[in-house]
Design a protein around this motif. Structure first.
Motif, PDB file in Angstrom:
ATOM      1  N   GLU A  47     -94.275  42.244  95.809  1.00 16.45           N
ATOM      2  CA  GLU A  47     -94.399  40.818  96.117  1.00 16.45           C
ATOM      3  C   GLU A  47     -93.609  39.977  95.119  1.00 16.45           C
ATOM      4  OE1 GLU A  47     -97.898  37.407  96.631  1.00 16.45           O
ATOM      5  OE2 GLU A  47     -98.344  39.309  95.647  1.00 16.45           O
ATOM      6  N   LEU A  48     -93.638  40.386  93.856  1.00 16.33           N
ATOM      7  CA  LEU A  48     -92.974  39.632  92.793  1.00 16.33           C
ATOM      8  C   LEU A  48     -91.454  39.673  92.914  1.00 16.33           C
ATOM      9  CD1 LEU A  48     -92.918  38.083  90.121  1.00 16.33           C
ATOM     10  CD2 LEU A  48     -93.324  40.243  88.933  1.00 16.33           C
ATOM     11  N   PHE A  49     -90.887  40.874  93.112  1.00 17.07           N
ATOM     12  CA  PHE A  49     -89.433  41.022  93.116  1.00 17.07           C
ATOM     13  C   PHE A  49     -88.827  41.026  94.520  1.00 17.07           C
ATOM     14  CE2 PHE A  49     -90.685  42.648  88.973  1.00 17.07           C
ATOM     15  CZ  PHE A  49     -89.748  42.041  88.154  1.00 17.07           C
ATOM     16  N   GLY A  50     -89.656  41.165  95.529  1.00 19.87           N
ATOM     17  CA  GLY A  50     -89.159  41.186  96.899  1.00 19.87           C
ATOM     18  C   GLY A  50     -89.012  42.610  97.408  1.00 19.87           C
ATOM     19  N   PRO A  51     -89.196  42.831  98.716  1.00 16.72           N
ATOM     20  CA  PRO A  51     -89.167  44.183  99.289  1.00 16.72           C
ATOM     21  C   PRO A  51     -87.827  44.887  99.152  1.00 16.72           C
ATOM     22  CG  PRO A  51     -89.224  42.519 101.025  1.00 16.72           C
ATOM     23  CD  PRO A  51     -89.483  41.804  99.737  1.00 16.72           C
ATOM     24  N   ASP A  52     -86.735  44.134  99.006  1.00 11.10           N
ATOM     25  CA  ASP A  52     -85.414  44.755  98.876  1.00 11.10           C
ATOM     26  C   ASP A  52     -85.052  45.052  97.428  1.00 11.10           C
ATOM     27  OD1 ASP A  52     -84.999  44.635 101.625  1.00 11.10           O
ATOM     28  OD2 ASP A  52     -84.123  42.623 101.511  1.00 11.10           O
ATOM     29  N   ASN A  53     -85.857  44.576  96.487  1.00 11.08           N
ATOM     30  CA  ASN A  53     -85.513  44.694  95.071  1.00 11.08           C
ATOM     31  C   ASN A  53     -86.565  45.445  94.241  1.00 11.08           C
ATOM     32  OD1 ASN A  53     -83.407  42.956  95.858  1.00 11.08           O
ATOM     33  ND2 ASN A  53     -83.325  42.052  93.823  1.00 11.08           N
ATOM     34  N   PHE A  54     -87.477  46.134  94.915  1.00 13.62           N
ATOM     35  CA  PHE A  54     -88.466  46.918  94.176  1.00 13.62           C
ATOM     36  C   PHE A  54     -88.469  48.351  94.680  1.00 13.62           C
ATOM     37  CE2 PHE A  54     -92.864  48.607  93.802  1.00 13.62           C
ATOM     38  CZ  PHE A  54     -92.832  48.801  92.423  1.00 13.62           C
ATOM     39  N   PHE A  55     -88.421  49.306  93.725  1.00 19.24           N
ATOM     40  CA  PHE A  55     -88.364  50.729  94.042  1.00 19.24           C
ATOM     41  C   PHE A  55     -89.317  51.502  93.135  1.00 19.24           C
ATOM     42  CE2 PHE A  55     -84.352  48.759  95.026  1.00 19.24           C
ATOM     43  CZ  PHE A  55     -83.996  49.284  96.258  1.00 19.24           C
ATOM     44  N   LEU A  56     -89.838  52.597  93.662  1.00 17.44           N
ATOM     45  CA  LEU A  56     -90.685  53.490  92.874  1.00 17.44           C
ATOM     46  C   LEU A  56     -89.796  54.490  92.140  1.00 17.44           C
ATOM     47  CD1 LEU A  56     -93.484  54.078  95.515  1.00 17.44           C
ATOM     48  CD2 LEU A  56     -93.575  52.542  93.538  1.00 17.44           C
ATOM     49  N   GLU A  57     -89.982  54.606  90.836  1.00 21.02           N
ATOM     50  CA  GLU A  57     -89.101  55.413  89.991  1.00 21.02           C
ATOM     51  C   GLU A  57     -89.666  56.821  89.796  1.00 21.02           C
ATOM     52  OE1 GLU A  57     -87.149  55.304  85.489  1.00 21.02           O
ATOM     53  OE2 GLU A  57     -88.070  53.499  86.330  1.00 21.02           O
ATOM     54  N   VAL A  58     -88.991  57.810  90.371  1.00 26.60           N
ATOM     55  CA  VAL A  58     -89.431  59.194  90.259  1.00 26.60           C
ATOM     56  C   VAL A  58     -88.459  59.971  89.370  1.00 26.60           C
ATOM     57  CG1 VAL A  58     -90.569  59.168  92.498  1.00 26.60           C
ATOM     58  CG2 VAL A  58     -88.190  59.905  92.348  1.00 26.60           C
ATOM     59  N   ALA A  59     -88.950  61.055  88.778  1.00 27.64           N
ATOM     60  CA  ALA A  59     -88.111  61.874  87.896  1.00 27.64           C
ATOM     61  C   ALA A  59     -88.678  63.287  87.845  1.00 27.64           C
ATOM     62  CB  ALA A  59     -88.053  61.273  86.493  1.00 27.64           C
ATOM     63  N   ILE A  60     -87.830  64.225  87.458  1.00 28.85           N
ATOM     64  CA  ILE A  60     -88.262  65.595  87.202  1.00 28.85           C
ATOM     65  C   ILE A  60     -87.846  65.933  85.780  1.00 28.85           C
ATOM     66  CG2 ILE A  60     -88.043  68.020  87.846  1.00 28.85           C
ATOM     67  CD1 ILE A  60     -87.415  67.128  90.680  1.00 28.85           C
ATOM     68  N   THR A 103    -100.148  47.450  77.254  1.00 22.81           N
ATOM     69  CA  THR A 103     -98.719  47.228  77.447  1.00 22.81           C
ATOM     70  C   THR A 103     -98.151  48.312  78.351  1.00 22.81           C
ATOM     71  OG1 THR A 103     -98.511  46.216  75.254  1.00 22.81           O
ATOM     72  CG2 THR A 103     -96.479  47.005  76.295  1.00 22.81           C
ATOM     73  N   PHE A 104     -97.449  47.904  79.398  1.00 17.58           N
ATOM     74  CA  PHE A 104     -96.806  48.824  80.335  1.00 17.58           C
ATOM     75  C   PHE A 104     -95.295  48.640  80.258  1.00 17.58           C
ATOM     76  CE2 PHE A 104    -100.923  47.569  82.306  1.00 17.58           C
ATOM     77  CZ  PHE A 104    -101.555  48.804  82.241  1.00 17.58           C
ATOM     78  N   VAL A 156     -93.694  57.095  82.907  1.00 15.06           N
ATOM     79  CA  VAL A 156     -95.087  57.553  83.010  1.00 15.06           C
ATOM     80  C   VAL A 156     -96.047  56.588  82.314  1.00 15.06           C
ATOM     81  CG1 VAL A 156     -94.588  60.010  83.267  1.00 15.06           C
ATOM     82  CG2 VAL A 156     -94.759  59.029  80.976  1.00 15.06           C
ATOM     83  N   ARG A 157     -95.496  55.625  81.559  1.00 15.73           N
ATOM     84  CA  ARG A 157     -96.335  54.637  80.883  1.00 15.73           C
ATOM     85  C   ARG A 157     -96.312  53.279  81.604  1.00 15.73           C
ATOM     86  NH1 ARG A 157     -94.555  58.262  77.524  1.00 15.73           N
ATOM     87  NH2 ARG A 157     -92.430  57.462  77.526  1.00 15.73           N
ATOM     88  N   SER A 158     -95.843  53.286  82.843  1.00 20.17           N
ATOM     89  CA  SER A 158     -95.894  52.059  83.637  1.00 20.17           C
ATOM     90  C   SER A 158     -97.291  51.871  84.219  1.00 20.17           C
ATOM     91  CB  SER A 158     -94.867  52.133  84.770  1.00 20.17           C
ATOM     92  OG  SER A 158     -95.275  53.094  85.741  1.00 20.17           O
ATOM     93  N   GLN A 159     -97.555  50.680  84.730  1.00 21.10           N
ATOM     94  CA  GLN A 159     -98.879  50.392  85.287  1.00 21.10           C
ATOM     95  C   GLN A 159     -99.181  51.270  86.495  1.00 21.10           C
ATOM     96  OE1 GLN A 159     -99.454  46.317  86.521  1.00 21.10           O
ATOM     97  NE2 GLN A 159    -101.679  46.468  86.330  1.00 21.10           N
ATOM     98  N   GLN A 213     -95.385  63.709  84.200  1.00 23.72           N
ATOM     99  CA  GLN A 213     -94.336  63.208  85.077  1.00 23.72           C
ATOM    100  C   GLN A 213     -94.421  63.860  86.458  1.00 23.72           C
ATOM    101  OE1 GLN A 213     -91.442  60.782  84.368  1.00 23.72           O
ATOM    102  NE2 GLN A 213     -92.056  60.863  86.512  1.00 23.72           N
ATOM    103  N   ARG A 214     -94.736  65.146  86.510  1.00 28.61           N
ATOM    104  CA  ARG A 214     -94.866  65.834  87.792  1.00 28.61           C
ATOM    105  C   ARG A 214     -95.962  65.180  88.634  1.00 28.61           C
ATOM    106  NH1 ARG A 214     -97.803  68.683  90.736  1.00 28.61           N
ATOM    107  NH2 ARG A 214     -99.503  68.566  89.230  1.00 28.61           N
ATOM    108  N   LYS A 215     -97.108  64.937  88.015  1.00 31.97           N
ATOM    109  CA  LYS A 215     -98.230  64.322  88.733  1.00 31.97           C
ATOM    110  C   LYS A 215     -97.854  62.929  89.212  1.00 31.97           C
ATOM    111  CE  LYS A 215    -103.119  63.159  88.261  1.00 31.97           C
ATOM    112  NZ  LYS A 215    -104.345  63.269  87.417  1.00 31.97           N
ATOM    113  N   VAL A 216     -97.184  62.161  88.349  1.00 35.20           N
ATOM    114  CA  VAL A 216     -96.780  60.803  88.709  1.00 35.20           C
ATOM    115  C   VAL A 216     -95.783  60.825  89.865  1.00 35.20           C
ATOM    116  CG1 VAL A 216     -95.467  58.795  87.902  1.00 35.20           C
ATOM    117  CG2 VAL A 216     -97.288  59.755  86.478  1.00 35.20           C
TER     118      VAL A 216
END
Length: 240
Positions: free
Chosen positions: A166-179, A88-89, A141-144, A185-188
């Motif tokens: 591809e699923l959500f479209g190039p305008d609707n998908f973002f990579l989620e970063v955090a500190i 599960t992700f 950090v528990r995402s796929q 989390q740093r490595k991710v």
């Protein structure tokens, strides 16, 4: 000195994330307003129970409500029990418009009624059916994508990110970063920034909020103990 760029919290839990967050919606919205933020998202774990409360509180505070959910999805299928061969992700899903809100509600309902195994889950087929109008962030950090980075599987992370784009479209998908100060989390975050540059996928900064004030960590820690049936004194228990 230059002013800090505008910031909106896009990954926020409230007390509707049962035994995972002590934060009440009213104080969350008030804090966002006091901080000069123009909007706030609510992304409780596996549910949208707080959507109406958020909408009312934001309307009163005159800031924009962003309705969403931290959605759990099965790596293979939600029709079978979660396990090592069907992990599960999570994903952070936000409603872009009314169509997206309706799709989020349908996903939430199906997750509880059709995909529940330890947690309410959806799968790829459900996401494909209800992806319109939804903005997707790659998750915690528990995402796929993040799990592949932690396992040093860069190609696997790239494949997962491209699949979600591809699923959500190039305008609707973002990579989620955090500190967050957490090593995982740093490595991710480092891996996601590299991935974003290579694939041309924008990064979005979030803070994976579970409580409002720094001193509230203790209340949240006790909630985790109750949820897992552990004592606060147990050194081997899960903690954040």
């Amino acid at each position: 000195m230059t002013d800090a760029p505008p910031f909106v919290h896009l990954h926020v839990r409230s007390h509707y994330s049962l035994l995972q967050s002590p934060a009440q919606i009213g104080p969350l919205v008030a804090a966002a307003k006091e901080d000069g933020q123009t909007a706030i998202a609510l992304t409780d774990n596996g549910n949208m129970f707080g959507a109406v409360d958020l909408f009312k509180a934001c309307k009163k505070a005159e800031i924009k409500p962003i309705l969403g959910q931290t959605t759990y999805y099965a790596g293979r299928t939600s029709k079978e029990t979660a396990g090592a061969d069907n992990p599960t992700f999570d994903l952070t899903l936000l409603a872009e418009n009314n169509v997206g809100l309706e799709n989020l509600k349908r996903l939430s309902g199906k997750a509880w009624l059709e995909g529940f195994s330890y947690r309410p889950r959806v799968d790829r087929a459900m996401l494909e059916e209800h992806s319109e109008g939804i903005i997707c962030l790659s998750g915690t950090v528990r995402s796929q994508v993040a799990m592949a980075i932690q396992q040093n599987d860069y190609e696997g992370a790239k494949e997962a990110a491209l699949s979600l784009r591809e699923l959500f479209g190039p305008d609707n998908f973002f990579l989620e970063v955090a500190i967050t100060g957490e090593e995982a989390q740093r490595k991710v975050t480092v891996g996601l920034k590299k991935l974003g540059e290579e694939l041309g996928i924008p990064c979005v900064a979030t803070n994976d909020v579970h409580y409002l004030n720094q001193e509230d960590w203790l209340a949240q820690d006790i909630m985790l103990c109750i949820r897992s049936g552990k004592s606060v004194a147990d050194q081997e228990r899960f903690r954040m």
